[in-house]
Design a protein around this motif. Sequence first.
Motif, PDB file in Angstrom:
ATOM      1  N   ILE B   8     -91.753 115.020 -97.072  1.00 21.97           N
ATOM      2  CA  ILE B   8     -90.283 114.644 -98.075  1.00 21.97           C
ATOM      3  C   ILE B   8     -89.881 116.088 -98.285  1.00 21.97           C
ATOM      4  O   ILE B   8     -88.344 116.085 -97.691  1.00 21.97           O
ATOM      5  CB  ILE B   8     -91.179 114.429 -99.820  1.00 21.97           C
ATOM      6  CG1 ILE B   8     -91.845 113.523 -99.890  1.00 21.97           C
ATOM      7  CG2 ILE B   8     -89.809 115.146-101.032  1.00 21.97           C
ATOM      8  CD1 ILE B   8     -92.357 113.051-101.260  1.00 21.97           C
ATOM      9  N   ALA B   9     -90.239 117.212 -98.126  1.00 24.60           N
ATOM     10  CA  ALA B   9     -90.298 118.392 -97.564  1.00 24.60           C
ATOM     11  C   ALA B   9     -88.679 118.347 -96.496  1.00 24.60           C
ATOM     12  O   ALA B   9     -88.073 119.179 -95.904  1.00 24.60           O
ATOM     13  CB  ALA B   9     -90.764 119.624 -97.316  1.00 24.60           C
ATOM     14  N   ILE B  10     -89.126 117.597 -95.580  1.00 28.07           N
ATOM     15  CA  ILE B  10     -89.138 117.468 -93.603  1.00 28.07           C
ATOM     16  C   ILE B  10     -87.636 116.574 -94.139  1.00 28.07           C
ATOM     17  O   ILE B  10     -86.343 117.623 -93.475  1.00 28.07           O
ATOM     18  CB  ILE B  10     -89.710 117.164 -92.929  1.00 28.07           C
ATOM     19  CG1 ILE B  10     -91.030 118.021 -92.729  1.00 28.07           C
ATOM     20  CG2 ILE B  10     -89.382 116.256 -91.754  1.00 28.07           C
ATOM     21  CD1 ILE B  10     -92.391 117.232 -91.783  1.00 28.07           C
ATOM     22  N   ILE B  11     -87.459 115.741 -95.481  1.00 27.12           N
ATOM     23  CA  ILE B  11     -86.582 114.880 -94.919  1.00 27.12           C
ATOM     24  C   ILE B  11     -85.311 115.947 -95.789  1.00 27.12           C
ATOM     25  O   ILE B  11     -84.524 116.191 -95.654  1.00 27.12           O
ATOM     26  CB  ILE B  11     -86.852 113.872 -95.915  1.00 27.12           C
ATOM     27  CG1 ILE B  11     -87.275 112.831 -94.465  1.00 27.12           C
ATOM     28  CG2 ILE B  11     -85.460 113.308 -96.228  1.00 27.12           C
ATOM     29  CD1 ILE B  11     -87.959 112.073 -95.323  1.00 27.12           C
ATOM     30  N   ALA B  12     -86.959 116.484 -96.868  1.00 27.32           N
ATOM     31  CA  ALA B  12     -85.394 117.157 -97.781  1.00 27.32           C
ATOM     32  C   ALA B  12     -84.542 118.498 -97.193  1.00 27.32           C
ATOM     33  O   ALA B  12     -83.314 119.054 -97.233  1.00 27.32           O
ATOM     34  CB  ALA B  12     -85.796 117.941 -99.347  1.00 27.32           C
ATOM     35  N   SER B  13     -85.353 118.781 -95.601  1.00 30.88           N
ATOM     36  CA  SER B  13     -84.415 120.576 -95.105  1.00 30.88           C
ATOM     37  C   SER B  13     -83.211 120.146 -94.726  1.00 30.88           C
ATOM     38  O   SER B  13     -82.612 120.401 -94.212  1.00 30.88           O
ATOM     39  CB  SER B  13     -85.687 120.732 -94.386  1.00 30.88           C
ATOM     40  OG  SER B  13     -85.501 119.930 -93.252  1.00 30.88           O
ATOM     41  N   GLY B 124     -86.030 109.754 -91.471  1.00 36.38           N
ATOM     42  CA  GLY B 124     -86.620 109.005 -91.619  1.00 36.38           C
ATOM     43  C   GLY B 124     -87.556 108.248 -90.881  1.00 36.38           C
ATOM     44  O   GLY B 124     -88.547 107.349 -91.401  1.00 36.38           O
ATOM     45  N   ILE B 125     -86.322 107.596 -90.441  1.00 34.55           N
ATOM     46  CA  ILE B 125     -86.830 106.676 -89.311  1.00 34.55           C
ATOM     47  C   ILE B 125     -88.036 107.581 -88.100  1.00 34.55           C
ATOM     48  O   ILE B 125     -88.587 106.340 -88.804  1.00 34.55           O
ATOM     49  CB  ILE B 125     -85.372 106.187 -88.657  1.00 34.55           C
ATOM     50  CG1 ILE B 125     -84.515 105.516 -89.339  1.00 34.55           C
ATOM     51  CG2 ILE B 125     -86.572 105.721 -86.873  1.00 34.55           C
ATOM     52  CD1 ILE B 125     -83.052 105.582 -88.909  1.00 34.55           C
ATOM     53  N   ALA B 126     -88.518 108.226 -88.094  1.00 34.09           N
ATOM     54  CA  ALA B 126     -89.423 109.012 -87.160  1.00 34.09           C
ATOM     55  C   ALA B 126     -90.187 108.741 -87.929  1.00 34.09           C
ATOM     56  O   ALA B 126     -91.940 108.539 -87.956  1.00 34.09           O
ATOM     57  CB  ALA B 126     -89.734 109.529 -87.392  1.00 34.09           C
ATOM     58  N   LEU B 127     -90.114 108.692 -89.879  1.00 32.61           N
ATOM     59  CA  LEU B 127     -91.560 109.305 -90.285  1.00 32.61           C
ATOM     60  C   LEU B 127     -91.822 107.901 -91.306  1.00 32.61           C
ATOM     61  O   LEU B 127     -93.154 107.769 -91.701  1.00 32.61           O
ATOM     62  CB  LEU B 127     -91.287 110.488 -91.809  1.00 32.61           C
ATOM     63  CG  LEU B 127     -91.033 111.290 -91.355  1.00 32.61           C
ATOM     64  CD1 LEU B 127     -91.238 112.598 -92.109  1.00 32.61           C
ATOM     65  CD2 LEU B 127     -93.060 112.064 -90.416  1.00 32.61           C
ATOM     66  N   ALA B 128     -90.672 106.918 -91.476  1.00 34.37           N
ATOM     67  CA  ALA B 128     -91.345 105.353 -91.827  1.00 34.37           C
ATOM     68  C   ALA B 128     -92.657 105.045 -91.210  1.00 34.37           C
ATOM     69  O   ALA B 128     -93.322 104.798 -90.776  1.00 34.37           O
ATOM     70  CB  ALA B 128     -90.199 104.532 -91.238  1.00 34.37           C
ATOM     71  N   GLY B 129     -93.594 104.751 -92.201  1.00 43.61           N
ATOM     72  CA  GLY B 129     -94.859 104.488 -92.287  1.00 43.61           C
ATOM     73  C   GLY B 129     -94.990 102.234 -92.073  1.00 43.61           C
ATOM     74  O   GLY B 129     -95.730 101.655 -92.124  1.00 43.61           O
ATOM     75  N   TYR B 138     -82.608 103.457 -90.782  1.00 42.58           N
ATOM     76  CA  TYR B 138     -82.139 102.421 -89.863  1.00 42.58           C
ATOM     77  C   TYR B 138     -80.414 102.421 -90.939  1.00 42.58           C
ATOM     78  O   TYR B 138     -79.879 102.812 -89.559  1.00 42.58           O
ATOM     79  CB  TYR B 138     -82.721 101.361 -89.771  1.00 42.58           C
ATOM     80  CG  TYR B 138     -82.702 100.862 -88.622  1.00 42.58           C
ATOM     81  CD1 TYR B 138     -82.740 101.051 -87.062  1.00 42.58           C
ATOM     82  CD2 TYR B 138     -81.609  99.224 -88.017  1.00 42.58           C
ATOM     83  CE1 TYR B 138     -81.951 101.360 -86.143  1.00 42.58           C
ATOM     84  CE2 TYR B 138     -81.038  99.134 -87.192  1.00 42.58           C
ATOM     85  CZ  TYR B 138     -81.719  99.790 -85.938  1.00 42.58           C
ATOM     86  OH  TYR B 138     -81.144  99.347 -85.169  1.00 42.58           O
ATOM     87  N   GLU B 139     -80.508 101.563 -91.456  1.00 40.26           N
ATOM     88  CA  GLU B 139     -79.215 101.696 -92.361  1.00 40.26           C
ATOM     89  C   GLU B 139     -78.876 102.784 -93.372  1.00 40.26           C
ATOM     90  O   GLU B 139     -76.602 103.269 -92.918  1.00 40.26           O
ATOM     91  CB  GLU B 139     -79.376 100.217 -93.843  1.00 40.26           C
ATOM     92  CG  GLU B 139     -79.643  98.883 -92.945  1.00 40.26           C
ATOM     93  CD  GLU B 139     -78.562  98.160 -92.449  1.00 40.26           C
ATOM     94  OE1 GLU B 139     -77.793  98.297 -91.578  1.00 40.26           O
ATOM     95  OE2 GLU B 139     -78.292  96.675 -92.989  1.00 40.26           O
TER      96      GLU B 139
END
Lengths: 479, 497
Positions: B8-13, B124-129, B138-139
Amino acid sequence: MIEALVPLLVFLPLIGAVAAFIRERFGHGVALMVLGAGATLTLFHFFTMDHHGWTMNLGGWAAPLGIVWYLDGLSATLMTLTWLLGLAIGMYARTYLAGSTPFWALLLLMMSGMSALFLANDLFNIYVMLEIIGLSAVALVALANKREAVRAAVTYLMVSLGGSILYLAGVAFLYTQYATLDLFLLADRIDGTPLTWVALGLMGVGLLLKSAMFPLHFWLPGAHSNAPAPVSALLSALVVKASFFVVLRLWRDILPAQPDLLAWALGAMGVAAILYGSVQALRTPRLKLLVAYSTVAQLGYLMLLFPLSIQAGYAANAYAGVTFFMVAHGIAKAALFMAAGNLQLHAGHDRLKDLGQAAVALQPTLFAVALAGASIMGLPPSGGFIAKWTLLGVSLGSGQWIWIVVLLGGGLLSVAYIFRVLSLAFQSSTMPRRASGIHPMLQLVPLALGGIAVALGFNPMPIIEAITQAHAAAPQVTP
Amino acid sequence: MSAGWLLIAIIASSAIPAAIIFCLKESSVRLRTTLNLAGAGVKILLVAVLLYGVSQGNSYETRWQLVNDIDLVLHADALSLLFITLSCVLWLVTTVYAIGYLEDSPNRSRFFGFFSLCVCATVGIALAGNLITFLIFYELLTLTTYPLVVHRGTQTALRAGRTYLVYTLGGGALLVAGVAWLKSIAGPLDFTTTGILSSMTHLDPHTLSWIFLLLIVGFGVKAALVPLHGWLPKAMVAPAPVSSLLHAVAVVKAGAFGIVRVVYDVYGIEFAQDLGVLMPLAFVAAVTILYGSVRALFQNEIKPRLAYSTISQVSYIALGAAIAGPLATVGGLVHLVHQGLMKITLFFCAGNFAETLQVHKVGELDGIGRRMPMTMAAFTLAALGMIGVPPIAGFVSKWYLGLGAMDAANPWVIWVLVGSSALNAMYFLPLIYRGWWKQPQLANWRENIPAQRFETHWMLLIPPLVTAGLALAAGLFAGAQFSPLEWAQFIARLEYR
């Protein structure tokens, strides 16, 4: 315990309306207090109540003698939406409509009518509330005090009365056959005689006319686009859905059967609405008309409920999807009309092609359009996406492939018209001027609503669970 | 420490700087620059921690229940790290470049706000599980790149933006249909390294093939597979840093990454092979590779030539995914990184030519190596890499793709690779020749940025040098630990357990 406070949702705004009518100067103060209290109450109630349904006998008399109120997950969801949006619209209107105006008395009257409509459990009560809502809506449209607005208001008045008469005629036919108006008693007694179907047909047409369902939508663009912005927001986000809520209840609770042919025909009407509304929204040169036609199109999705709910096992999800759609659309559409109001206020007109300057100057407003637009377009993550995703799941599960095309294709059409507005912000390369003459509150409210429309997509479970529970408890139509 | 917070921190950064930047006044340049660089720097640090953790065998995951049977899942596996490392490194470099490039131009707060959001979506795309999380980001990527594409606000830019939306959102709709369909028959869709579907023998293979088609078309739009590539050359109206990011990291890569995810982690490579859906994909990828190269040959302007080159090069990734066998997998995956490094260098250089000397056309490049030797050197290196000259990164990709094709008994792929390399040489070598060996036509140049200490603004010069250096290093030190190649082999070992 908190249930004891529910009558306040009807009587508080009623008293407030009288007060605001007598002392117009204090109208906004009274209204905002009532709206704040109502919004808090409904929100708290929504998260604590049992959504399987709750009955209250007014004055201690049970049906058929007394008036019965019934609140389940479905009506509670719409009730909460109504009050939250009412509060947001009130906050917006406080700045938008300066000075003393009958708006506040009419708004409170409408809130009272809406609350009572969501609580109502008999057909006559519903009729009275529809009239209260309809008449206050007409008066609100006329507030704009322009020639077009008055003309639109007169048309709206005729439509509203016409719809009510059709509905009332249907009610009379039912009463002569079954000697009750209570929905639950009717659900037990009703059978599929031809006269019953005639009655239901009349009621349905009257209600769909009030909901502006294509091809009965003709009055909506004029009324919704000529009204002052907060009124447009109120009408598009809430009023058309009130009459559709009644259709929903009739379909769910008292229909003697749910014939496939009827369901598919209603679904086809919805498709026509989506296509027609979207094309008109793509063609119209004016911003407020664009938003109004978008409502015509979006209402079409509600009609997908009928074909999607006839298959056993999927009905609950179909109701959940459609109700979620109403919530998401209501919030997003209110934001869009407020944003349109801001642009119109800044530019002095709403001709799309000349709005570039205003769009650049009012960046928060355009951001609100983007957020609300994402939900209208059904793009993830947003409330609109969850609604469409749920309906997609039902279509796939029940094998009704055609609606997948409709849901996704309709989304793409809405992309086209929403981006007619959004691309304004990028058109001119001039530096943004200071937002002159626009109060920050006017931008803040639609921005917050847009944010909520998107945030709904992250936490949809409370609403979906509420609808599912309500559906489990409702009297089932036996196929 | 709960490991999910790191994701989450990676996305928040990048999300938090974006939110603040939107609120900044145009004139607060210093604060905006600080925020941009701080966000990018923090992200790199966080990703480094994650990289170390995953290489030690730790697993990182965080879930958020969305609806009854759908979770939003962020999950770091080896494949996501390949993509996320690429994007966060290139983001930092591109941010520096963009700050130099957009100096004194209007609407910078808006630009950098969306720029950060775009990175947020990519990460987010990279981390999507699972597929639904993937879909959401993606959208989001489509929506956040639109303002960047139309940033200039001209009629051409707006038209290009419209084309971009028609293609990407149209593809998105098909993707939604595919994901929903798959979910309705197979349930929740968490990515697993050997594929979800391989264990579900009760599903109808025909249905699965149709779903595969929907998913690949949905991703293929962004990956610019022919005939879904129409938006890409038009989107070239965007400012140079945007083109760089779009072509190397964000949009095109997101599509390619989606294809990789579907093939390996949803269907599973062996299962997809059994379904018989890989051969058509390989065929489309091969056609795209050749078609893009041929079209590039006939472009007189530099940026469109690079655009068609992207169409061609990105399909190497799809091609690698479509050939069963660990060696081809390695080739495709490693090209995800290699193409990014080389292509972003080329775009930076093209941007430098345009910004410094107003050079847009191939013909105007004559003798530019004398005026801008360092930029031209970086350009040359990246172009040679694209052709596949050892020891630059592009060679490694092609080597493994070729080996993989032999291994899987698909010798025709070799001819595609050879043809593409020849075409690459045909459209890149003339540029290199003109730049170094032809006499400068000074009349063609208009000095926008005069040569002082450096040949151009230092913020424009450093980024291509860094990325060109990385492209060279990725090839030279391909055998070292944590090199893209080594990491791709690590992933391939997991996929073919």
